[in-house]
Enzyme design. Structure first.
Site, PDB file in Angstrom:
ATOM      1  N   ASP A 103       0.795  -1.240   0.000  1.00 59.25           N
ATOM      2  CA  ASP A 103       0.000   0.000   0.000  1.00 59.25           C
ATOM      3  C   ASP A 103       0.825   1.287   0.000  1.00 59.25           C
ATOM      4  O   ASP A 103       0.277   2.376  -0.187  1.00 59.25           O
ATOM      5  CB  ASP A 103      -0.981   0.006   1.184  1.00 59.25           C
ATOM      6  N   HIS A 118       7.008  -7.227  -1.259  1.00 56.96           N
ATOM      7  CA  HIS A 118       6.054  -7.653  -2.292  1.00 56.96           C
ATOM      8  C   HIS A 118       5.722  -6.539  -3.279  1.00 56.96           C
ATOM      9  O   HIS A 118       4.724  -6.610  -3.981  1.00 56.96           O
ATOM     10  CB  HIS A 118       4.764  -8.174  -1.629  1.00 56.96           C
TER      11      HIS A 118
END
Ligand code: NAD
Ligand code: ZN
Length: 241
Positions: A103, A118
């Protein structure tokens, strides 16, 4: 017995070098749902069918549709007391964050020494020329194409059928070898290789503190488990040190 928050506070003050592993739970108080749990993202879609390179090559528009749906949900989310607490500590002593979150909220909170294990949902990677761009906005048309070479763009995230480069894992292991405090915040500990880092830290005899609202599979191996919301915990720390 000392209050667990006092132990966390003392350990942060005493440490010369801190490594922090964060997971989806760290962004829960920013309003971003975790993958697992009652209202997890898993319940609406099947990420294992969408978040892989093979699906992307077959049908880039459908994979992009899922990413745009996720981006739309999180676009207005702001960092919380945990993200800000970590960037404040980093401004005072050596601290590295290894985050499983895509995010971008650690970056937004000002953390510099950050490995996004990631990837980042706000970045695109051109499959042809490998150009990486970051833009916290939604695409007008999907799939998007590269403005440099017209190649297909993909989200710059690591998919289920992809691996994290060994050099990244090695550099994290080295950071853990050099630290004296390892914090595991808001991660279920079910996703490899991140779950391995906690065990590695223990093997290297580091002090390991986990903060999670739940009991986790590995918590008995750690020195301290604080069963609370991470944002609440970091809002109660004293940063005058
Ligand atoms: P997870 O969803 O498997 O586990 C989240 C953990 O956080 C759980 O153990 C839960 O008990 C705990 N938790 C939830 N709210 C908390 C809070 N307020 N305070 C403390 N703990 C809290 O997440 P994971 O371990 O990060 O692994 C899942 C994968 O999902 C990762 O690979 C990640 O890339 C991806 N993901 C990312 C985001 C994001 O970027 N914010 C969101 C969902 C999933
Ligand atoms: Zn390109």
């Amino acid at each position: 017995m000392s209050n667990p928050l006092d132990v966390l506070q003392e350990k942060i003050i005493q440490s010369q070098s801190i490594v922090v592993l964060t997971g989806a739970g760290v962004s829960q108080e920013s309003g971003i749902r975790t993958f697992r749990g009652e209202d997890g993202l898993w319940n609406d879609y099947r990420p294992e069918e969408l978040a892989n390179y093979e699906s992307f090559v077959k049908d880039p528009a459908t994979v992009w549709e899922w990413y745009e749906w996720r981006k739309k949900i999180i676009i207005d989310s702001k960092p919380n007391d945990c993200h800000y607490g970590l960037s404040t500590i980093e401004s005072k002593k050596k601290l590295s964050i290894v985050s499983q979150n895509v995010d971008g909220l650690h970056d937004e909170a000002g953390s510099k020494n950050l490995i996004e294990l990631h990837g980042n949902i706000w970045e695109t990677l051109c499959v042809q020329c490998k150009d990486i761009r970051k833009n916290k906005s939604l695409h007008e048309t999907i799939p998007p194409y590269c403005s440099l070479c017209n190649g297909l763009l993909r989200p710059n995230v690591v998919w289920f059928d992809e691996i994290i480069p060994m050099s990244t894992i090695e550099s994290i292991s080295e950071k853990i070898n050099d630290c004296d405090l390892f914090l595991i915040l808001g991660t279920s500990g079910l996703v490899q290789p991140a779950s391995w880092f906690g065990m590695h830290a223990k093997q290297k005899d580091k002090y390991v503190i986990e903060v999670n609202i739940d009991i986790t599979p590995n918590n008995q191996f750690y020195d301290l488990h604080i069963q609370s919301k991470v944002g609440e915990v970091f809002s109660r720390l004293n940063y005058d040190f």
